[in-house]
Design a protein around this motif. Structure first.
Motif, PDB file in Angstrom:
ATOM      1  N   LEU A 160       0.826  -1.212   0.000  1.00 37.13           N
ATOM      2  CA  LEU A 160       0.000   0.000   0.000  1.00 37.13           C
ATOM      3  C   LEU A 160       0.856   1.256   0.000  1.00 37.13           C
ATOM      4  CD1 LEU A 160      -2.707  -1.100   2.613  1.00 37.13           C
ATOM      5  CD2 LEU A 160      -2.906  -1.120   0.122  1.00 37.13           C
ATOM      6  N   VAL A 161       1.942   1.238   0.764  1.00 39.68           N
ATOM      7  CA  VAL A 161       2.826   2.404   0.821  1.00 39.68           C
ATOM      8  C   VAL A 161       3.497   2.639  -0.532  1.00 39.68           C
ATOM      9  CG1 VAL A 161       4.860   3.370   1.946  1.00 39.68           C
ATOM     10  CG2 VAL A 161       3.192   2.100   3.294  1.00 39.68           C
ATOM     11  N   VAL A 162       3.965   1.570  -1.167  1.00 42.42           N
ATOM     12  CA  VAL A 162       4.615   1.704  -2.473  1.00 42.42           C
ATOM     13  C   VAL A 162       3.626   2.200  -3.526  1.00 42.42           C
ATOM     14  CG1 VAL A 162       5.770   0.423  -4.314  1.00 42.42           C
ATOM     15  CG2 VAL A 162       6.359  -0.022  -1.946  1.00 42.42           C
ATOM     16  N   THR A 163       2.391   1.738  -3.463  1.00 42.28           N
ATOM     17  CA  THR A 163       1.374   2.210  -4.408  1.00 42.28           C
ATOM     18  C   THR A 163       1.102   3.693  -4.228  1.00 42.28           C
ATOM     19  OG1 THR A 163       0.349   0.018  -4.336  1.00 42.28           O
ATOM     20  CG2 THR A 163      -0.935   1.800  -5.297  1.00 42.28           C
ATOM     21  N   ALA A 164       1.016   4.152  -2.977  1.00 45.75           N
ATOM     22  CA  ALA A 164       0.809   5.577  -2.731  1.00 45.75           C
ATOM     23  C   ALA A 164       1.975   6.399  -3.265  1.00 45.75           C
ATOM     24  CB  ALA A 164       0.621   5.815  -1.235  1.00 45.75           C
ATOM     25  N   ALA A 165       3.198   5.911  -3.086  1.00 46.54           N
ATOM     26  CA  ALA A 165       4.359   6.617  -3.636  1.00 46.54           C
ATOM     27  C   ALA A 165       4.314   6.648  -5.160  1.00 46.54           C
ATOM     28  CB  ALA A 165       5.647   5.956  -3.157  1.00 46.54           C
ATOM     29  N   GLY A 166       3.872   5.551  -5.775  1.00 50.72           N
ATOM     30  CA  GLY A 166       3.741   5.530  -7.228  1.00 50.72           C
ATOM     31  C   GLY A 166       2.706   6.522  -7.743  1.00 50.72           C
ATOM     32  N   LEU A 167       1.633   6.715  -6.982  1.00 49.83           N
ATOM     33  CA  LEU A 167       0.624   7.698  -7.384  1.00 49.83           C
ATOM     34  C   LEU A 167       1.190   9.113  -7.361  1.00 49.83           C
ATOM     35  CD1 LEU A 167      -2.609   6.400  -5.600  1.00 49.83           C
ATOM     36  CD2 LEU A 167      -2.118   6.416  -8.051  1.00 49.83           C
ATOM     37  N   VAL A 168       2.027   9.418  -6.381  1.00 51.62           N
ATOM     38  CA  VAL A 168       2.647  10.747  -6.321  1.00 51.62           C
ATOM     39  C   VAL A 168       3.556  10.965  -7.526  1.00 51.62           C
ATOM     40  CG1 VAL A 168       4.167  12.238  -4.980  1.00 51.62           C
ATOM     41  CG2 VAL A 168       2.471  10.835  -3.810  1.00 51.62           C
ATOM     42  N   VAL A 169       4.378   9.964  -7.836  1.00 48.80           N
ATOM     43  CA  VAL A 169       5.282  10.080  -8.984  1.00 48.80           C
ATOM     44  C   VAL A 169       4.491  10.188 -10.291  1.00 48.80           C
ATOM     45  CG1 VAL A 169       7.140   8.942 -10.251  1.00 48.80           C
ATOM     46  CG2 VAL A 169       7.098   8.844  -7.757  1.00 48.80           C
ATOM     47  N   ALA A 170       3.431   9.395 -10.411  1.00 49.59           N
ATOM     48  CA  ALA A 170       2.626   9.442 -11.637  1.00 49.59           C
ATOM     49  C   ALA A 170       1.931  10.792 -11.795  1.00 49.59           C
ATOM     50  CB  ALA A 170       1.597   8.315 -11.620  1.00 49.59           C
ATOM     51  N   ALA A 171       1.436  11.351 -10.693  1.00 46.25           N
ATOM     52  CA  ALA A 171       0.764  12.649 -10.773  1.00 46.25           C
ATOM     53  C   ALA A 171       1.742  13.747 -11.191  1.00 46.25           C
ATOM     54  CB  ALA A 171       0.127  12.989  -9.436  1.00 46.25           C
ATOM     55  N   LEU A 172       2.961  13.696 -10.676  1.00 43.77           N
ATOM     56  CA  LEU A 172       3.960  14.689 -11.064  1.00 43.77           C
ATOM     57  C   LEU A 172       4.421  14.489 -12.504  1.00 43.77           C
ATOM     58  CD1 LEU A 172       6.157  14.785  -7.825  1.00 43.77           C
ATOM     59  CD2 LEU A 172       4.411  16.421  -8.546  1.00 43.77           C
ATOM     60  N   GLY A 173       4.404  13.251 -12.976  1.00 42.59           N
ATOM     61  CA  GLY A 173       4.838  12.992 -14.342  1.00 42.59           C
ATOM     62  C   GLY A 173       3.794  13.337 -15.379  1.00 42.59           C
ATOM     63  N   VAL A 174       2.543  12.984 -15.108  1.00 46.01           N
ATOM     64  CA  VAL A 174       1.491  13.259 -16.084  1.00 46.01           C
ATOM     65  C   VAL A 174       1.211  14.753 -16.166  1.00 46.01           C
ATOM     66  CG1 VAL A 174      -0.921  12.847 -16.646  1.00 46.01           C
ATOM     67  CG2 VAL A 174       0.495  10.975 -15.826  1.00 46.01           C
ATOM     68  N   ARG A 175       1.072  15.399 -15.021  1.00 50.91           N
ATOM     69  CA  ARG A 175       0.893  16.848 -14.945  1.00 50.91           C
ATOM     70  C   ARG A 175      -0.179  17.332 -15.917  1.00 50.91           C
ATOM     71  NH1 ARG A 175       6.548  19.771 -15.402  1.00 50.91           N
ATOM     72  NH2 ARG A 175       6.372  18.833 -17.452  1.00 50.91           N
ATOM     73  N   CYS A 176      -1.414  16.980 -15.654  1.00 47.16           N
ATOM     74  CA  CYS A 176      -2.499  17.363 -16.550  1.00 47.16           C
ATOM     75  C   CYS A 176      -2.693  18.876 -16.617  1.00 47.16           C
ATOM     76  CB  CYS A 176      -3.795  16.697 -16.094  1.00 47.16           C
ATOM     77  SG  CYS A 176      -3.716  14.899 -16.069  1.00 47.16           S
ATOM     78  N   TRP A 177      -2.154  19.620 -15.643  1.00 45.27           N
ATOM     79  CA  TRP A 177      -2.321  21.072 -15.640  1.00 45.27           C
ATOM     80  C   TRP A 177      -1.252  21.755 -16.495  1.00 45.27           C
ATOM     81  CZ3 TRP A 177      -0.923  18.010 -11.590  1.00 45.27           C
ATOM     82  CH2 TRP A 177       0.384  18.118 -11.126  1.00 45.27           C
ATOM     83  N   GLN A 178      -0.294  20.992 -17.021  1.00 47.98           N
ATOM     84  CA  GLN A 178       0.745  21.543 -17.880  1.00 47.98           C
ATOM     85  C   GLN A 178       0.434  21.240 -19.338  1.00 47.98           C
ATOM     86  OE1 GLN A 178       3.175  23.482 -16.911  1.00 47.98           O
ATOM     87  NE2 GLN A 178       2.850  23.287 -14.708  1.00 47.98           N
ATOM     88  N   GLU A 179       1.174  21.887 -20.221  1.00 47.55           N
ATOM     89  CA  GLU A 179       0.924  21.700 -21.646  1.00 47.55           C
ATOM     90  C   GLU A 179       1.344  20.321 -22.120  1.00 47.55           C
ATOM     91  OE1 GLU A 179       2.003  23.902 -25.895  1.00 47.55           O
ATOM     92  OE2 GLU A 179       2.710  24.721 -23.987  1.00 47.55           O
ATOM     93  N   GLU A 180       2.479  19.824 -21.639  1.00 48.19           N
ATOM     94  CA  GLU A 180       2.977  18.507 -22.032  1.00 48.19           C
ATOM     95  C   GLU A 180       3.365  17.717 -20.795  1.00 48.19           C
ATOM     96  OE1 GLU A 180       6.142  18.681 -24.762  1.00 48.19           O
ATOM     97  OE2 GLU A 180       4.978  19.607 -26.373  1.00 48.19           O
ATOM     98  N   PRO A 181       3.114  16.409 -20.768  1.00 46.13           N
ATOM     99  CA  PRO A 181       3.501  15.585 -19.614  1.00 46.13           C
ATOM    100  C   PRO A 181       4.987  15.276 -19.620  1.00 46.13           C
ATOM    101  CG  PRO A 181       2.456  14.224 -21.271  1.00 46.13           C
ATOM    102  CD  PRO A 181       2.361  15.635 -21.777  1.00 46.13           C
ATOM    103  N   HIS A 182       5.481  14.856 -18.472  1.00 50.06           N
ATOM    104  CA  HIS A 182       6.874  14.431 -18.331  1.00 50.06           C
ATOM    105  C   HIS A 182       6.894  12.918 -18.516  1.00 50.06           C
ATOM    106  CE1 HIS A 182      10.884  13.894 -16.840  1.00 50.06           C
ATOM    107  NE2 HIS A 182      11.039  15.198 -16.671  1.00 50.06           N
ATOM    108  N   TYR A 183       7.266  12.471 -19.718  1.00 45.37           N
ATOM    109  CA  TYR A 183       7.127  11.065 -20.069  1.00 45.37           C
ATOM    110  C   TYR A 183       8.022  10.172 -19.213  1.00 45.37           C
ATOM    111  CZ  TYR A 183       4.509  12.575 -24.175  1.00 45.37           C
ATOM    112  OH  TYR A 183       3.561  13.112 -24.999  1.00 45.37           O
TER     113      TYR A 183
END
Length: 246
Positions: A89-112
């Motif tokens: 569960l802890v690793v999944t929560a950490a993965g969600l943080v990394v994924a949210a920072l990478g996708v960055r829907c509020w930016q023009e382009e995501p960080h692939y």
């Protein structure tokens, strides 16, 4: 820019897997024991990772906190499940943080690359939860239970299987973003090695030569229709984009 499909799939499945694994870890129904000698036929035992409960199906009465007289919690599959489900569960929560920072829907382009790194994190968390769930299911009938009783798989174990599979699929989907990230890196290296300014010179020279050659050719006579054949098909109203983002 529209969010890539692989990122949308990963961001949808991974939180669902986290929720299912959380419910599986906390609920006390990894195994159901029915047909207990000396008990009414509608009485079942529910055994989880942290608690033992007794439920009477006819009256819907439930009692938890039963004593572990058979040494259920001391068994190795139960101990391994306790030790791996919470870190998962802890690793999944950490993965969600990394994924949210990478996708960055509020930016023009995501960080692939950053979004792609979250894929192996989700995949590892899915394996961490799938291993104890599968091990527990394999030794389901070998765990201590009252004599002459019927053993069944509980809903918590099923939710653990579903949550683990969703995390594995979501992690694999997000990991596909690494391919696009590598393409972006190669494109930046190529643009740094061959600047655009060095490519514009020959292009302009060639285009000027083509214009000179074209000007020397005689211009053929052509027929022009004075009628506007597209009248009525044009629309002054600007078209709206139909693209939708995450």
């Amino acid at each position: 820019m529209r969010t890539p499909s692989v990122m949308i799939v990963g961001l949808v499945l991974a939180p669902c897997g986290l929720l299912l694994n959380l419910v599986s870890t906390l609920t006390p129904c990894w195994r159901q024991v029915s047909g207990i000698s000396g008990k009414p036929a509608d009485v079942i035992y529910q055994q989880g990772l942290w608690d033992l409960c007794q439920e009477t199906q006819s009256t819907r009465q439930r009692q938890c906190g039963l004593a572990d007289d058979l040494g259920y919690f001391s068994q190795q599959p139960v101990q391994v499940a306790k030790g791996l489900m919470i870190p998962s569960l802890v690793v999944t929560a950490a993965g969600l943080v990394v994924a949210a920072l990478g996708v960055r829907c509020w930016q023009e382009e995501p960080h692939y690359l950053l979004a792609g790194i979250s894929g192996p994190i989700f995949f590892a968390s899915g394996l961490m939860s799938l291993i104890p769930v599968s091990w527990y299911n394999h030794f389901l009938s070998a765990l201590p239970a009252p004599s002459s009783s019927t053993l069944e798989v509980g809903y918590s174990l099923v939710l653990g299987y579903l949550g683990s599979c969703l995390e594995l699929i979501g992690g694999f989907s997000l990991a596909l973003s690494l391919h696009q990230g590598c393409k972006e890196c190669r494109r930046r290296k190529a643009s740094a090695k061959y600047p655009a300014s060095s490519q514009r010179g020959p292009a302009k020279a060639t285009s000027s030569l083509d214009l000179v050659q074209h000007s020397q050719k005689p211009v053929p006579r052509s027929f022009s229709n004075p009628l506007d054949v597209l009248e009525g098909e044009r629309s002054d109203r600007p078209s709206l984009p139909c693209d939708s983002d995450l």
